[in-house]
Design a protein around this motif. Sequence first.
Motif, PDB file in Angstrom:
ATOM      1  N   ASP A  26       1.036  -1.226  -0.125  1.00  0.00           N
ATOM      2  CA  ASP A  26      -0.043   0.257  -0.092  1.00  0.00           C
ATOM      3  C   ASP A  26       0.803   1.209   0.065  1.00  0.00           C
ATOM      4  O   ASP A  26       0.624   2.276  -0.714  1.00  0.00           O
ATOM      5  N   THR A  84      -2.563   4.574   8.057  1.00  0.00           N
ATOM      6  CA  THR A  84      -4.203   4.741   8.470  1.00  0.00           C
ATOM      7  C   THR A  84      -4.767   4.516   7.044  1.00  0.00           C
ATOM      8  O   THR A  84      -4.141   4.128   6.053  1.00  0.00           O
ATOM      9  N   PRO A  85      -6.157   4.330   7.172  1.00  0.00           N
ATOM     10  CA  PRO A  85      -6.954   3.913   5.845  1.00  0.00           C
ATOM     11  C   PRO A  85      -6.859   5.046   4.791  1.00  0.00           C
ATOM     12  O   PRO A  85      -6.913   4.398   3.477  1.00  0.00           O
ATOM     13  N   THR A  86      -6.534   6.095   5.179  1.00  0.00           N
ATOM     14  CA  THR A  86      -6.508   7.167   3.905  1.00  0.00           C
ATOM     15  C   THR A  86      -4.788   7.462   3.755  1.00  0.00           C
ATOM     16  O   THR A  86      -4.796   8.246   2.737  1.00  0.00           O
TER      17      THR A  86
END
Length: 264
Positions: free
Chosen positions: A33, A154-156
């Motif tokens: 990611d 973090t998710p973002t």
Amino acid sequence: MSDPRLPSEMDDYMRSLGWGEHHDQWHYEQRYDFWRHLAARGDAGAAQVVAYGDAKGWKRAAYQEGAPGHGLHFLAMHRAMFQLLAERFPQHRPYLAGWPTPPQNPADRDDPVPGGVPFAPEKAQGIVVVETQPSRFATDDDFALFLETDLRPTPTDPTNRTPDRQTGLHNWLHNRWTDPDSPVNLGDPTVNIFNARFWRLHGWIDRMWSAYRTARGASDDEPRYRELLDSYRHMMAHGGHHDMAMAGAAAAPRPERLRRAFSD
């Protein structure tokens, strides 16, 4: 001073099982990611890394570097390598003993730092925490994340980092001795396992993990610990593990960023 080497028979054993390729893939997939987020923001070097990983057929790991759960995988995977090498080469166990503590003098006789760069005070304090304050960490995973990396995705934002500069000793120490001109560059996961300094660093980490587990009264029979360590031992003891590279992908140029994989 050139980078210290392991005995050739240890190198040959690791090469026969594809450990260099595995190590490279493992660290890439834990930052899957991270690299894609940088590439999407226009980072050309990260885009090259993503293209390289895609050509290899590498996939996203379930536990991304710095996220809950990743730390225990980090410790178990490296411990599996230690155990297999120690069992195979008992005569070479001194190479696996690790630093008593990471050397902070840039002019250290055995581990000099190019350019004499001083040791960062906040990292020195991080060593104190790891070596003397085990109660600070509730779980093996918490201990590992503090020691390994300052990434806290973090998710973002997969590139988010903790403001605590005492963290991330593992990555920082790898970067401290990174030398792109070395054939066993400590910053390059494909070849750093052939560098004796890699085992000095990770030997210290592994010993600190044992001390932490002893301090909290942990048993090596804990199901999660045993399951994870055994799975990595099986993976590392057999060639062709971890899916490895796709046919023909080895010919693709390796991005420069992956030769200093711990500095991003």
